[in-house]
Design a protein around this motif. Structure first.
Motif, PDB file in Angstrom:
ATOM      1  N   ARG A  52      38.778 -27.461 -11.382  1.00  0.00           N
ATOM      2  CA  ARG A  52      38.941 -26.197 -12.097  1.00  0.00           C
ATOM      3  C   ARG A  52      37.605 -25.485 -12.271  1.00  0.00           C
ATOM      4  O   ARG A  52      37.484 -24.569 -13.074  1.00  0.00           O
ATOM      5  N   LEU A  53      36.596 -25.892 -11.509  1.00  0.00           N
ATOM      6  CA  LEU A  53      35.276 -25.283 -11.639  1.00  0.00           C
ATOM      7  C   LEU A  53      35.275 -23.818 -11.219  1.00  0.00           C
ATOM      8  O   LEU A  53      34.503 -23.029 -11.742  1.00  0.00           O
ATOM      9  N   ALA A  54      36.136 -23.430 -10.292  1.00  0.00           N
ATOM     10  CA  ALA A  54      36.196 -22.030  -9.877  1.00  0.00           C
ATOM     11  C   ALA A  54      36.666 -21.147 -11.028  1.00  0.00           C
ATOM     12  O   ALA A  54      36.190 -20.018 -11.188  1.00  0.00           O
ATOM     13  N   SER A  57      33.745 -20.700 -13.332  1.00  0.00           N
ATOM     14  CA  SER A  57      32.792 -19.765 -12.741  1.00  0.00           C
ATOM     15  C   SER A  57      33.242 -18.320 -12.954  1.00  0.00           C
ATOM     16  O   SER A  57      32.430 -17.448 -13.287  1.00  0.00           O
ATOM     17  N   PHE A  58      34.529 -18.066 -12.773  1.00  0.00           N
ATOM     18  CA  PHE A  58      35.059 -16.720 -13.002  1.00  0.00           C
ATOM     19  C   PHE A  58      34.884 -16.302 -14.465  1.00  0.00           C
ATOM     20  O   PHE A  58      34.468 -15.179 -14.759  1.00  0.00           O
ATOM     21  N   THR A 107      26.263 -10.595 -13.879  1.00  0.00           N
ATOM     22  CA  THR A 107      27.457 -11.389 -13.595  1.00  0.00           C
ATOM     23  C   THR A 107      27.089 -12.619 -12.771  1.00  0.00           C
ATOM     24  O   THR A 107      27.478 -13.746 -13.098  1.00  0.00           O
ATOM     25  N   VAL A 108      26.312 -12.432 -11.720  1.00  0.00           N
ATOM     26  CA  VAL A 108      25.888 -13.548 -10.872  1.00  0.00           C
ATOM     27  C   VAL A 108      24.959 -14.486 -11.634  1.00  0.00           C
ATOM     28  O   VAL A 108      25.054 -15.708 -11.516  1.00  0.00           O
ATOM     29  N   MET A 115      27.172 -22.397 -14.382  1.00  0.00           N
ATOM     30  CA  MET A 115      27.829 -23.378 -13.510  1.00  0.00           C
ATOM     31  C   MET A 115      26.944 -24.600 -13.281  1.00  0.00           C
ATOM     32  O   MET A 115      27.439 -25.720 -13.209  1.00  0.00           O
ATOM     33  N   VAL A 116      25.642 -24.401 -13.169  1.00  0.00           N
ATOM     34  CA  VAL A 116      24.727 -25.540 -13.024  1.00  0.00           C
ATOM     35  C   VAL A 116      24.798 -26.420 -14.266  1.00  0.00           C
ATOM     36  O   VAL A 116      24.910 -27.646 -14.181  1.00  0.00           O
ATOM     37  N   ILE A 117      24.765 -25.787 -15.436  1.00  0.00           N
ATOM     38  CA  ILE A 117      24.856 -26.554 -16.688  1.00  0.00           C
ATOM     39  C   ILE A 117      26.198 -27.271 -16.785  1.00  0.00           C
ATOM     40  O   ILE A 117      26.270 -28.449 -17.156  1.00  0.00           O
ATOM     41  N   THR A 118      27.271 -26.595 -16.416  1.00  0.00           N
ATOM     42  CA  THR A 118      28.603 -27.209 -16.443  1.00  0.00           C
ATOM     43  C   THR A 118      28.683 -28.377 -15.469  1.00  0.00           C
ATOM     44  O   THR A 118      29.245 -29.424 -15.793  1.00  0.00           O
TER      45      THR A 118
END
Length: 178
Positions: A52-54, A57-58, A107-108, A115-118
């Motif tokens: 569910r990482l995508a 990210s969203f 946004t990016v 995401m890196v932290i997650t």
């Protein structure tokens, strides 16, 4: 209580993928696989649920977009409006075409950094954490499949893994706290 595991070493990713399919078909439990690079189709062969990482990210990108819009609206419209290059600063939507690069970059930025932290939190990779790689060769050119022995016969399981193409097999006994 000691938990017995068998480490089977493979030298080819296609051979590993075929061995995973055969091992799962024989109803043996694969506890972990160590590879030097991502193997396409391995997650499906292991029966892992989709990530569910995508979605996160969203959501992080939406947070970045929200911060960008709120920040630019406050800075450029409410707090200190300026006529830069003949562009009026009356409303946000009149200036939005000039704000698009900033909105995209934030946004990016938010999506990438969060995401890196997650990923680190999800993988439990903390600073100064000791590596859990059981065989250093798996960082170079070998693939390791860790199979739980449970109530199976070690000799039968070893022979089965050799038949799947394993080049080396070793029995490991881990001490567990119960």
């Amino acid at each position: 209580m000691a938990a017995k595991k068998i480490h089977a070493i493979y030298t080819d990713d296609d051979l590993l993928l075929q061995a995973v399919n055969q091992t799962r078909a024989a109803k043996y439990h694969i506890s972990e696989i160590f590879t030097p690079f991502p193997v396409h189709g391995l997650d499906h062969a292991l029966g892992l649920a989709p990530t569910r990482l995508a979605i996160t990210s969203f959501l992080y990108g939406l947070c970045g977009l929200t911060v960008a819009v709120l920040m630019m609206n406050y800075m450029m419209i409410q707090d200190w409006p300026q006529n830069i290059g003949g562009k009026p600063s009356f409303t946000f939507y009149q200036n939005m075409p000039t704000f698009i690069p900033i909105m995209f970059e934030l946004t990016v930025f938010f999506a990438g950094h969060l995401m890196v932290i997650t990923f680190y939190m999800r993988s439990k990779l903390w600073p100064f954490r000791k590596a859990e790689n059981p065989d250093p060769r798996t960082t170079d050119a070998h693939f390791l499949m860790e199979v739980d022995v449970d109530n199976h016969d070690v000799e039968t399981l070893s022979k089965f893994l050799y038949d799947t193409g394993a080049s080396e097999i070793s029995l490991i006994e881990n001490e567990q706290d119960h």
